[in-house]
Design an enzyme around this catalytic site. Sequence first.
Site, PDB file in Angstrom:
ATOM      1  N   ASP A 176       0.842  -1.202   0.000  1.00  0.00           N
ATOM      2  CA  ASP A 176       0.000   0.000   0.000  1.00  0.00           C
ATOM      3  C   ASP A 176       0.877   1.252   0.000  1.00  0.00           C
ATOM      4  O   ASP A 176       1.730   1.412   0.866  1.00  0.00           O
ATOM      5  CB  ASP A 176      -0.873  -0.037   1.265  1.00  0.00           C
ATOM      6  CG  ASP A 176      -2.061   0.905   1.180  1.00  0.00           C
ATOM      7  OD1 ASP A 176      -2.064   1.782   0.308  1.00  0.00           O
ATOM      8  OD2 ASP A 176      -2.977   0.748   2.005  1.00  0.00           O
ATOM      9  N   HIS A 212      -9.899  -0.948  -7.450  1.00  0.00           N
ATOM     10  CA  HIS A 212      -9.678   0.191  -6.546  1.00  0.00           C
ATOM     11  C   HIS A 212      -8.702   1.201  -7.152  1.00  0.00           C
ATOM     12  O   HIS A 212      -8.957   2.410  -7.163  1.00  0.00           O
ATOM     13  CB  HIS A 212      -9.151  -0.336  -5.203  1.00  0.00           C
ATOM     14  CG  HIS A 212      -8.758   0.733  -4.246  1.00  0.00           C
ATOM     15  ND1 HIS A 212      -9.677   1.618  -3.709  1.00  0.00           N
ATOM     16  CD2 HIS A 212      -7.547   1.084  -3.722  1.00  0.00           C
ATOM     17  CE1 HIS A 212      -9.039   2.454  -2.899  1.00  0.00           C
ATOM     18  NE2 HIS A 212      -7.751   2.156  -2.894  1.00  0.00           N
TER      19      HIS A 212
END
Length: 314
Positions: free
Chosen positions: A152, A226
């Site tokens: 991330d 996403h």
Amino acid sequence: MSQVESPQPQDVAKPLSQSAAFLVLTINDGEDATRTARSVVASTDDLVKNVRIRSAENFFSCNVGIGHRVWDRLTGKPAPKELKPFAEIKGAKHTAVATPGDLLFHLRADNLGLIVEFERMLLEAFGTSVSAVDDVAGFRYFDTRDLLEFVDGTANASGPDAEHDTIVGAEDPAYAGGSYVVTQKYLHDLGDWRSQSTEAQEAIIGRTKFDNVELPDAGDDQQKAHKTLCTIEDEDGEHDILRDNMPFAIPGKGEYGTYFIGYSRHLWVIEKMLERMFVGAPPPLHDRILDFSTAVTGSTFFVPSRQFITDLET
Ligand code: HEM
């Protein structure tokens, strides 16, 4: 002609740290509370120095954000151009809730001990002038992964690009050197997530899990990943933000989450990402990350330049 120097930003564009805390406060009613809160916010830099000097080998940084509700009361100045309260976004299935927050302290360090020490001193100084509405301690998980086990932060810019994406410039001269910041606390249903195949998870995120390689974008009318929903492009090109998401957990309570924090030069960019995630693009094809992650908080702040904070007292 003499060059006008841009005010120094707070520590917005910093590399990811090992530990972080997100302390959200509301300022209590009354003139006394306002005066105390203003004075403590203005002296944040002194508190930071108190902590830093005692552990010079460790990184420690503190960013202070101020919310729309108290902007006028605390600063006596007109609000930054785009600043407004976080507005709830209701999709067909999921909602980005709006929750209270007048002050945000985004604390980053190599060592959680420094963060706890800083928070203790800070809250002692605020006394009864504020109420703590949330306080989340984040940790760095393996390979900079979140608790969904994906790396991330990859698409974040660094160096001058990060400053360009996050720091307000000539478009709002009174607030040059500042940055808009949006926070959301997400709780994951890890049991459900882990029961999905790796391929299904990868399609939801838009990257491979093991080696973090980007997958091709879906077509216009199809379910988007996403990373595609959070890519905002227009005739001016791509609009990026800086994320410093942190995993947090209380395993004994079955609580596993991601604290989302996004800094941006323009608030509308983060708002657009949230709209695409929750409402879907095209509607009702929402971000499937939300089927496994529930947003339980949502607040917007402005992190002004360092000088603006120090000058609050005068
Ligand atoms: C990309 C996780 C919420 C904005 C990513 C990536 C992961 C991830 C794993 C791919 C790697 C990377 O580029 O960092 C999560 C999790 C969230 C969350 C676990 C909460 C449950 C959000 C929210 C926003 C956002 C609320 C914005 C409002 C972005 C952006 C990218 C990204 C801008 C990069 C897209 C690109 O490739 O250009 N996120 N995210 N994320 N996310 Fe999130």
